[in-house]
Design a protein around this motif. Structure first.
Motif, PDB file in Angstrom:
ATOM      1  N   LEU A   1      72.745  14.479  15.714  1.00  9.67           N
ATOM      2  CA  LEU A   1      72.562  13.091  16.168  1.00  9.67           C
ATOM      3  C   LEU A   1      73.484  12.776  17.342  1.00  9.67           C
ATOM      4  O   LEU A   1      73.081  12.129  18.311  1.00  9.67           O
ATOM      5  CB  LEU A   1      72.843  12.125  15.016  1.00  9.67           C
TER       6      LEU A   1
ATOM      7  N   TRP B   1      72.138  14.399  20.449  1.00 11.26           N
ATOM      8  CA  TRP B   1      70.979  13.633  20.928  1.00 11.26           C
ATOM      9  C   TRP B   1      71.437  12.366  21.647  1.00 11.26           C
ATOM     10  O   TRP B   1      70.921  12.027  22.721  1.00 11.26           O
ATOM     11  CB  TRP B   1      70.077  13.275  19.742  1.00 11.26           C
TER      12      TRP B   1
ATOM     13  N   LEU C   1      72.648  13.204  24.989  1.00 12.57           N
ATOM     14  CA  LEU C   1      71.519  13.516  25.878  1.00 12.57           C
ATOM     15  C   LEU C   1      70.859  12.236  26.386  1.00 12.57           C
ATOM     16  O   LEU C   1      70.528  12.118  27.570  1.00 12.57           O
ATOM     17  CB  LEU C   1      70.494  14.376  25.140  1.00 12.57           C
ATOM     18  N   VAL C   2      70.679  11.263  25.493  1.00 18.87           N
ATOM     19  CA  VAL C   2      70.051   9.993  25.877  1.00 18.87           C
ATOM     20  C   VAL C   2      70.932   9.241  26.874  1.00 18.87           C
ATOM     21  O   VAL C   2      70.448   8.726  27.889  1.00 18.87           O
ATOM     22  CB  VAL C   2      69.767   9.142  24.615  1.00 18.87           C
TER      23      VAL C   2
ATOM     24  N   ALA D   1      70.732  11.006  30.212  1.00 15.69           N
ATOM     25  CA  ALA D   1      69.447  10.746  30.876  1.00 15.69           C
ATOM     26  C   ALA D   1      69.471   9.362  31.523  1.00 15.69           C
ATOM     27  O   ALA D   1      68.998   9.177  32.654  1.00 15.69           O
ATOM     28  CB  ALA D   1      68.299  10.856  29.869  1.00 15.69           C
ATOM     29  N   THR D   2      70.030   8.392  30.809  1.00 19.80           N
ATOM     30  CA  THR D   2      70.096   7.031  31.331  1.00 19.80           C
ATOM     31  C   THR D   2      71.026   6.972  32.549  1.00 19.80           C
ATOM     32  O   THR D   2      70.711   6.302  33.549  1.00 19.80           O
ATOM     33  CB  THR D   2      70.579   6.065  30.224  1.00 19.80           C
TER      34      THR D   2
ATOM     35  N   THR E   1      71.528   9.433  34.586  1.00 25.81           N
ATOM     36  CA  THR E   1      70.764  10.059  35.669  1.00 25.81           C
ATOM     37  C   THR E   1      69.855   9.041  36.336  1.00 25.81           C
ATOM     38  O   THR E   1      69.754   8.980  37.567  1.00 25.81           O
ATOM     39  CB  THR E   1      69.896  11.215  35.116  1.00 25.81           C
TER      40      THR E   1
ATOM     41  N   ALA F   1      71.806  17.224  34.830  1.00 30.87           N
ATOM     42  CA  ALA F   1      70.753  18.021  34.184  1.00 30.87           C
ATOM     43  C   ALA F   1      71.350  19.298  33.599  1.00 30.87           C
ATOM     44  O   ALA F   1      71.012  19.703  32.478  1.00 30.87           O
ATOM     45  CB  ALA F   1      69.650  18.336  35.178  1.00 30.87           C
TER      46      ALA F   1
ATOM     47  N   LYS G   1      73.157  18.468  30.423  1.00 31.99           N
ATOM     48  CA  LYS G   1      72.204  18.238  29.330  1.00 31.99           C
ATOM     49  C   LYS G   1      71.661  19.568  28.807  1.00 31.99           C
ATOM     50  O   LYS G   1      71.575  19.783  27.588  1.00 31.99           O
ATOM     51  CB  LYS G   1      71.037  17.365  29.821  1.00 31.99           C
ATOM     52  N   ALA G   2      71.312  20.459  29.740  1.00 33.61           N
ATOM     53  CA  ALA G   2      70.774  21.765  29.351  1.00 33.61           C
ATOM     54  C   ALA G   2      71.805  22.537  28.528  1.00 33.61           C
ATOM     55  O   ALA G   2      71.465  23.156  27.512  1.00 33.61           O
ATOM     56  CB  ALA G   2      70.381  22.557  30.595  1.00 33.61           C
TER      57      ALA G   2
ATOM     58  N   VAL H   1      71.847  21.257  24.957  1.00 34.87           N
ATOM     59  CA  VAL H   1      70.683  21.714  24.185  1.00 34.87           C
ATOM     60  C   VAL H   1      70.856  23.174  23.782  1.00 34.87           C
ATOM     61  O   VAL H   1      70.678  23.538  22.615  1.00 34.87           O
ATOM     62  CB  VAL H   1      69.374  21.521  24.994  1.00 34.87           C
TER      63      VAL H   1
END
Lengths: 213, 116
Positions: free
Chosen positions: B22, B25, B28-29, B32-33, B35, B55, B58-59, B62
């Motif tokens: 969690l 995640w 990551l969210v 993304a925001t 970015t 990016a 983030k990669a 993951v």
């Protein structure tokens, strides 16, 4: 294959753990080659963007940022549900595994549906690849290279999403049947790795195609 | 008889757990925001650098946690790292080529059309 068949140690391995590690290694090599497949297109994108910076900038302004961004959050969340599905299997919770796999499948299908809506919108405007380019707001010169790469990259990615969804459906059926145990669920793990790669590719596609300014 | 020492059952132990997933995640969210907003605030060459750096972060999250490469066996890290190294080489090679062609731009006029 039944649970008994998948958890059997093949003759060339001295333990199930080593057998699974070998399968994981094979998967990582496959994911490496998948990454290089996309890398070729990324390199092409870089080369054309250098040649036509103004055209790429103008063309990307016509990408559907709303759908692209929603799809980004969808895929990130689907990676979470995939990880949680495997986590549930490790804890021996079958119904939870199936529920998280179903959620991941739903996110994948949602991504595909939004992608189709996005394509339909572009095609209606005349933003089509190659010779089919008929967008009146921008001259084709340079712009058509962005548009063609957009379809190639997102199309190849969408094929991976669709293939991933098919794998997830198969895994969900097997999970429902009770094929996976906390000790032996290598197929689920490898399917999960594939799904995360689909997320990884999109993590780079999104800024390159939707956010360049 | 085994030729190798038995594997240490690393995979079962070194996973982040539900709370860890969690957290990844959430990161990551948030990234993304960031970015999304950075792409509006930072333009030009720097904008691309910022987007690409985020990016990559983030990669990495993951790969390390969702895909368990951080807690996995070293051979898996080696296999994937080699592919990534060649991927970076490919992109750097292409960028070094197209980025240093000062001559090429003189063959196109302002409209970007080729000059004979």
């Amino acid at each position: 294959m039944s649970a008994a068949a998948t958890s059997r140690v093949h003759v060339q391995y001295d333990s199930l753990e080593r057998q699974h590690d070998t399968a994981r290694l094979g998967m990582w090599v496959f994911l490496g080659s998948e990454s290089l497949l996309f890398a070729g297109l990324f390199a092409l994108y870089a080369a054309y963007r250098f040649a036509y910076p103004v055209e790429f900038h103008a063309a990307s302004a016509h990408a559907n940022l709303v759908i692209g961004t929603i799809n980004t959050y969808i895929l990130l969340t689907s990676s979470l549900t995939m990880a949680l599905a495997i986590h549930a299997t490790r804890r021996g919770r079958r119904r939870e595994t199936v529920a998280f796999l179903a959620a991941t499948i739903a996110f994948g299908l949602g991504f595909d549906v939004l992608k189709i809506v996005e394509y339909a919108g572009h095609l209606a405007e005349g933003l089509a690849p190659g010779d089919y380019y008929a967008f009146t707001a921008l001259p084709a010169h340079g712009v058509v290279l962005y548009v063609t790469l957009y379809y190639l990259l997102t199309g190849l990615h969408a094929l991976h999403v669709t293939g991933g969804v098919c794998v997830l459906v198969w895994l969900a059926l097997r999970a429902q049947r009770g094929d996976f145990t906390p000790q032996s669920h290598i197929a689920l793990e490898l399917g999960g790795l594939y799904w995360h790669l689909v997320d990884l590719v999109w993590i780079f596609l999104w800024p390159l195609l939707y956010l360049i300014r | 008889m085994s030729l190798h020492p038995p594997p240490e059952h690393e995979h079962a132990e070194h996973t982040p757990g539900a709370a860890g997933y969690l957290l990844v995640w959430l990161a990551l969210v948030v990234l993304a925001t960031v970015t999304l907003f950075a792409s509006r605030a930072v333009t030009g060459g720097w904008g691309l650098m910022v987007a690409f750096a985020i990016a990559s972060a983030k990669a990495a999250l993951v790969v390390a946690f969702f895909m368990h490469l951080a807690g996995g066996r070293p051979i898996h890290r080696i296999a994937f790292s080699v592919a990534m190294a060649f991927l970076v080489l490919l992109v750097i090679g292409v960028l070094a080529d197209v980025g240093t062609r000062s001559v090429a731009s003189s063959y196109v006029d302002e409209a970007g059309l080729p000059v004979e």
